[in-house]
Design a protein around this motif. Structure first.
Motif, short mmCIF file in Angstrom:
data_model
loop_
_atom_site.label_atom_id
_atom_site.label_comp_id
_atom_site.label_asym_id
_atom_site.label_seq_id
_atom_site.Cartn_x
_atom_site.Cartn_y
_atom_site.Cartn_z
N GLN A 1 0.82 -1.12 0.06
CA GLN A 1 0.02 0.02 -0.26
C GLN A 1 1.02 1.02 0.03
O GLN A 1 0.68 2.19 -0.71
N ARG A 2 1.98 1.15 0.80
CA ARG A 2 2.77 2.41 0.86
C ARG A 2 3.44 2.65 -0.66
O ARG A 2 3.59 3.62 -0.98
N THR A 3 3.82 1.68 -1.35
CA THR A 3 4.25 1.70 -2.67
C THR A 3 3.11 2.41 -3.65
O THR A 3 3.70 3.00 -4.30
N LEU A 4 2.29 1.66 -3.47
CA LEU A 4 1.26 2.25 -4.41
C LEU A 4 0.95 3.84 -4.25
O LEU A 4 0.53 4.46 -5.22
N ASP A 5 0.86 4.07 -2.92
CA ASP A 5 0.47 5.51 -2.53
C ASP A 5 1.79 6.44 -2.95
O ASP A 5 1.43 7.45 -3.59
N HIS A 6 2.92 5.89 -2.99
CA HIS A 6 3.99 6.90 -3.19
C HIS A 6 3.89 7.03 -4.76
O HIS A 6 4.42 8.12 -5.22
N VAL A 7 3.29 6.09 -5.76
CA VAL A 7 3.40 6.46 -7.18
C VAL A 7 1.71 6.82 -7.44
O VAL A 7 1.86 6.92 -8.77
N GLY A 8 0.95 7.07 -6.74
CA GLY A 8 -0.14 7.42 -6.91
C GLY A 8 -1.19 6.71 -7.29
O GLY A 8 -2.25 6.95 -8.22
N LEU A 9 -1.08 5.52 -7.05
CA LEU A 9 -1.95 4.19 -7.63
C LEU A 9 -2.89 3.88 -6.46
O LEU A 9 -2.70 3.85 -5.18
N THR A 10 -4.19 3.33 -6.69
CA THR A 10 -4.96 2.88 -5.64
C THR A 10 -5.20 1.24 -5.75
O THR A 10 -5.54 0.57 -4.95
N ASP A 11 -4.72 0.63 -6.89
CA ASP A 11 -4.97 -0.68 -7.24
C ASP A 11 -3.93 -1.02 -8.45
O ASP A 11 -3.26 -0.10 -8.86
N LEU A 12 -3.64 -2.32 -8.68
CA LEU A 12 -2.89 -2.69 -9.69
C LEU A 12 -3.75 -2.66 -11.01
O LEU A 12 -2.91 -2.90 -12.28
N ASP A 13 -4.73 -2.49 -11.14
CA ASP A 13 -5.62 -2.34 -12.61
C ASP A 13 -4.84 -1.13 -13.45
O ASP A 13 -5.08 -1.30 -14.57
N HIS A 14 -4.49 -0.10 -12.56
CA HIS A 14 -4.07 0.85 -13.35
C HIS A 14 -2.31 1.03 -13.52
O HIS A 14 -1.80 2.36 -13.85
N VAL A 15 -1.64 0.16 -13.38
CA VAL A 15 -0.39 0.04 -13.50
C VAL A 15 0.22 0.25 -14.73
O VAL A 15 -0.44 -0.24 -15.91
N THR A 16 1.22 1.19 -15.28
CA THR A 16 1.46 1.68 -16.48
C THR A 16 2.85 1.22 -16.25
O THR A 16 3.68 1.23 -15.46
N HIS A 17 3.76 1.56 -17.45
CA HIS A 17 5.20 1.19 -17.53
C HIS A 17 5.73 2.10 -16.60
O HIS A 17 6.86 1.86 -16.00
N GLY A 18 5.21 3.54 -16.87
CA GLY A 18 5.94 4.93 -16.07
C GLY A 18 5.59 4.41 -14.45
O GLY A 18 6.51 4.58 -13.65
N SER A 19 4.64 3.99 -13.99
CA SER A 19 4.24 3.74 -12.59
C SER A 19 5.00 2.40 -12.42
O SER A 19 5.54 2.38 -10.99
N LEU A 20 5.18 1.65 -13.09
CA LEU A 20 5.99 0.46 -12.73
C LEU A 20 7.39 0.84 -12.40
O LEU A 20 8.12 0.27 -11.51
N GLU A 21 7.86 1.70 -13.16
CA GLU A 21 9.40 2.04 -13.08
C GLU A 21 9.67 2.82 -11.85
O GLU A 21 10.30 2.73 -11.04
N ALA A 22 8.67 3.75 -11.52
CA ALA A 22 8.61 4.53 -10.52
C ALA A 22 8.57 3.71 -9.13
O ALA A 22 9.14 3.70 -8.07
N MET A 23 7.54 2.61 -9.08
CA MET A 23 7.53 1.55 -7.99
C MET A 23 8.93 0.87 -7.98
O MET A 23 9.26 0.58 -6.68
N LEU A 24 9.56 0.56 -8.93
CA LEU A 24 10.66 -0.37 -8.96
C LEU A 24 11.98 0.53 -8.34
O LEU A 24 12.59 0.09 -7.67
N GLU A 25 11.98 1.76 -8.83
CA GLU A 25 13.09 2.80 -8.24
C GLU A 25 12.68 2.95 -6.57
O GLU A 25 13.65 3.07 -5.88
N TYR A 26 11.31 3.05 -6.45
CA TYR A 26 11.11 3.40 -5.02
C TYR A 26 11.50 2.08 -4.04
O TYR A 26 12.13 2.44 -3.08
N ARG A 27 11.06 0.96 -4.51
CA ARG A 27 11.60 -0.05 -3.76
C ARG A 27 13.01 -0.35 -3.71
O ARG A 27 13.52 -1.03 -2.85
N ILE A 28 13.81 -0.13 -4.70
CA ILE A 28 15.15 -0.29 -4.60
C ILE A 28 15.88 0.84 -3.73
O ILE A 28 16.77 0.33 -3.03
#
Length: 129
Positions: A100-127
């Motif tokens: 939830q914290r990771t999704l909040d960080h990239v401005g998503l409420t769920d995984l239905d709306h993951v895009t390439h850009g939000s995925l890259e942001a989540m990956l950078e945030y987690r790393i």
């Protein structure tokens, strides 16, 4: 060729919905990924999973064929499939323990709306975490 592939899928039944189920998935993934020289990262959230996979094209494609026929997963929605110069992931399997914290960080409420850009942001945030 080294590639990064990511997909989102609905989880079927009890898959990924309990710590035991997630541990079983991660355990089998760890063994298979070490054998196949793959690095992956998974985020489980509200009955869905997003997984990033990095490795050689032939090895990634072999894993995708297994995942495509895995009864625990619904249809795979590909988010990205691209060549990379080097891996961002360094372990056979990692799991996001703060989805939830990771999704909040990239401005998503769920995984239905993951895009390439939000995925890259989540990956950078987690790393960086």
């Amino acid at each position: 060729m080294l590639v990064r592939v990511a997909y989102v899928s609905n989880l079927i039944g009890t898959a990924g919905r309990s710590p035991l189920s997630m541990a079983q998935i991660v355990g089998v993934s760890d063994v298979n990924n070490r054998r196949d020289h793959l690095c992956t990262s998974m985020l489980f959230h509200d009955g869905q999973v997003v997984q990033v996979i990095e490795g050689q094209r032939v090895d990634v494609d072999r894993l995708l064929r297994r995942l495509d026929s895995d009864a625990r997963l619904g249809p795979l929605r590909m988010v990205c499939d691209m060549p990379i110069r080097e891996r961002a992931l360094t372990e056979a399997v990692t799991v996001c323990h703060e989805p939830q914290r990771t999704l909040d960080h990239v401005g998503l409420t769920d995984l239905d709306h993951v895009t390439h850009g939000s995925l890259e942001a989540m990956l950078e945030y987690r790393i960086a975490a």
